[in-house]
Design an enzyme around this catalytic site. Structure first.
Site, PDB file in Angstrom:
ATOM      1  N   LYS A 133       0.844  -1.202   0.000  1.00 16.65           N
ATOM      2  CA  LYS A 133       0.000   0.000   0.000  1.00 16.65           C
ATOM      3  C   LYS A 133       0.879   1.252   0.000  1.00 16.65           C
ATOM      4  CE  LYS A 133      -3.971   1.860   2.660  1.00 16.65           C
ATOM      5  NZ  LYS A 133      -4.767   1.674   3.897  1.00 16.65           N
TER       6      LYS A 133
ATOM      7  N   SER B  10      -9.750   2.133   3.057  1.00 12.95           N
ATOM      8  CA  SER B  10      -8.908   2.883   2.166  1.00 12.95           C
ATOM      9  C   SER B  10      -7.990   2.013   1.315  1.00 12.95           C
ATOM     10  CB  SER B  10      -8.034   3.854   2.975  1.00 12.95           C
ATOM     11  OG  SER B  10      -7.166   3.141   3.846  1.00 12.95           O
TER      12      SER B  10
ATOM     13  N   SER C 246      -9.697  -0.438   7.170  1.00 14.05           N
ATOM     14  CA  SER C 246      -9.180  -0.348   5.806  1.00 14.05           C
ATOM     15  C   SER C 246      -8.490  -1.586   5.258  1.00 14.05           C
ATOM     16  CB  SER C 246      -8.240   0.841   5.670  1.00 14.05           C
ATOM     17  OG  SER C 246      -8.982   2.025   5.720  1.00 14.05           O
TER      18      SER C 246
HETATM   19  N1  GLN Z   1     -12.936   4.073   6.450  1.00 15.16           N
HETATM   20  C1  GLN Z   1     -12.300   4.494   7.658  1.00 15.16           C
HETATM   21  C2  GLN Z   1     -11.966   5.959   7.571  1.00 15.16           C
HETATM   22  O1  GLN Z   1     -12.282   6.553   6.592  1.00 15.16           O
HETATM   23  C3  GLN Z   1     -11.103   3.643   7.921  1.00 15.16           C
HETATM   24  C4  GLN Z   1      -9.823   4.193   7.440  1.00 15.16           C
HETATM   25  C5  GLN Z   1      -8.666   3.284   7.690  1.00 15.16           C
HETATM   26  O2  GLN Z   1      -8.786   2.225   8.283  1.00 15.16           O
HETATM   27  N2  GLN Z   1      -7.502   3.727   7.269  1.00 15.16           N
HETATM   28  O3  GLN Z   1     -11.410   6.526   8.446  1.00 15.16           O
END
Ligand code: GLN
Length: 506
Positions: A81, A156, A180
């Site tokens: 990532k 994400s 994420s």
């Molecule tokens: N969807 C969550 C957010 O927008 C999780 C983000 C993540 O785990 N990096 O914060």
């Protein structure tokens, strides 16, 4: 002999490498070819490093030929990532503000990947600074779900999950601050694990919310995730929150997969309302399978979990607003001259740069975070949220008295259409109701595919375990995976429509 190396799990690929059925160079080249064939459609990668990956593979082949002792995943390629620092390879966190930034060092987990002989194929797409649930907040355009190219791959870390689901990489690294790794796994029919907080070093991760961030594996099987967690996990003196203890015995657990006599707790507050009907149906069926295999299903109550989302959206923006203050146009990254100002001050350059370099979601959270932390509101917002966080940790502690693991559906729905929730931040935030509590309490969580739900798209099953009991995730995950694959006659991903047949969606 191996007909198509991209279809193998990492464990099977590693076996083929050991048996001399193919070389690491051949395995890596096959994945690079696959990326070249499908990534124009999927857009899982922000950058592909063919040269670096092949050089690493060549090195492993030479070491193997010389009889050097090699790790269990040596020669198996991986995608990383883009929020993880890779020396010599651009690292943008999906943001314009870091466009073209090449880190002078490797994150600890990358150092470990390289030492274990995993060629790095490239960097995967993500929501900007890991804020989002659909990868649509990437400054470089969205990733498409390999199951249906007009759908989101989750976020994400949608790029990492999609790369694995599209057979562009057998393994990928994700990061999970609120879901994420797990939510993208759920909507792409893959496996994702957020280890115990402190289980994998955060050194070299571009921080979103430091008290919540955790890196972990994205794979196509539970065993592959265990093998990868073993490579990247373990103590690191460069991260002061790193746990000074060995990685839990996750590989043994993944090979065991035996739930007989285990107590599996269904969290009353996050298993019913708000979940799509077929997602719920698959969840109930999975519970029945586990029960048949000898587990006892118990219902537990975690009343504070209902406040988890609200607490998270105060704590995360607060920490993020502080972490993102370093993007000041002075030290590295983008620098934009303010328009019409002859000799701008540092503040004016900073403002112009942050205005141009950050996307809407990032700005929204910085504003929210600085507000929650401001002196007049600190106690009312940030302080209250921290108290809720304590209550959630207590709920977990009480629940783990009654059950060995806790389970929920991973995400409330299957993959939605690209664009569907982009203008509705609240709808986007709700994707993580079931995953956020684990981050707030630091407990580990795993998501594995448990069937097809609405529109014939995959749903996910989440397992949560106490701190440092990551092995329980793998034990339960492997048991359920085996039972489900017996029913399906193979992995769920085998039922995904082929990307090689162009359907004209997009
Ligand atoms: N969807 C969550 C957010 O927008 C999780 C983000 C993540 O785990 N990096 O914060």
């Amino acid at each position: 002999m191996v007909s198509d190396p991209t279809r193998l799990t990492a464990a099977a690929l590693a076996e083929a490498l050991v048996a001399g059925e193919l070389s690491a160079v051949e395995a890596t080249q096959a994945h690079l070819d696959r990326i070249a064939a499908v990534d124009d459609d999927v857009h899982a990668f922000l950058q592909v490093d063919a040269e670096g990956a092949l050089a690493a593979a060549r090195d492993i082949d030479e070491q193997r030929a010389a009889g050097a002792p090699l790790g269990p995943l040596a020669g198996v390629p991986i995608a990383v990532k883009d929020v993880v620092a890779t020396k010599g390879l651009t690292t943008t966190a999906g943001s314009k503000i870091l466009e073209g930034w090449v880190p002078p060092y490797d994150a600890t987990l990358v150092t470990r990947l390289r030492a274990a002989g995993l060629p790095i194929l490239g960097k995967t797409n993500m929501d900007e600074f890991a804020m989002g649930s659909s990868t649509e907040h990437s400054a470089y355009g969205p990733t498409h779900n390999p199951w249906s190219l007009d759908r989101i791959p989750g976020g994400s870390g949608g790029g990492s999950a999609a790369a694995v689901a599209a057979y562009e990489a057998p393994l990928a690294i994700g990061t999970d601050t609120g879901g994420s790794i797990r939510q993208p796994a759920s909507v792409t029919g893959t496996v994702g694990v957020k280890p115990t907080y402190g289980g994998v070093s955060r050194y070299g991760l571009i921080a979103l919310a430091s008290s919540l961030d955790q890196a972990g594996p994205c794979t196509r099987s539970v065993l592959d995730a265990a093998l990868l967690q073993t490579v990247i996990g373990g103590h690191d003196p460069m991260d002061s929150t790193s746990i000074n203890a060995p990685v839990p015995p996750v590989v043994e657990a993944a090979r065991r997969g035996d739930v007989s006599g285990m107590r599996i707790g269904v969290i009353k507050e996050i298993s019913g309302e708000g979940f799509a009907p077929q997602v719920r149906a698959r969840f109930t069926e999975s519970l029945a399978l586990l029960e048949k295999a000898g587990a006892e299903i118990v219902e537990v109550s975690c009343p504070s979990f209902e406040k988890g989302l609200a607490a998270y959206y105060l704590i995360l923006p607060s920490e993020a607003s502080s972490n993102l203050a370093k993007f000041d146009a002075m030290r590295y990254g983008l620098r934009v001259a303010p328009k019409g100002v002859e000799s701008p001050s540092a503040e004016q350059v900073m403002a112009a740069t942050r205005d141009a370099g950050f996307g809407d979601e990032v700005k929204r959270r910085i504003i929210l975070g600085t507000y929650a932390l401001s002196s007049g509101y600190y106690d009312a917002y940030y302080g209250q949220a921290q108290k809720v966080r304590t209550l959630i940790a207590r709920d977990f502690a009480a629940a783990f008295e009654q059950a060995d693991v806790l389970v929920t559906p991973t995400a409330p729905t299957v993959a939605f259409k690209l664009g569907e929730k982009l203008d509705d931040p609240m709808a986007m935030y709700l994707n993580d109701v079931a995953t956020i509590p684990a981050n707030l309490a630091g407990v580990p969580g795993l998501s594995l595919p448990n069937g097809l739900a609405e529109d014939g798209l995959p749903s996910g099953f989440q397992v949560l375990a106490p701190i440092q009991a990551d092995d329980r995730l793998y034990n339960v995950g492997a048991a359920l995976e085996r039972l489900l694959e017996e029913q399906w006659g193979g992995p769920l991903l085998a039922q995904a429509p082929s990307l090689d047949v162009k359907e004209g969606v997009r």
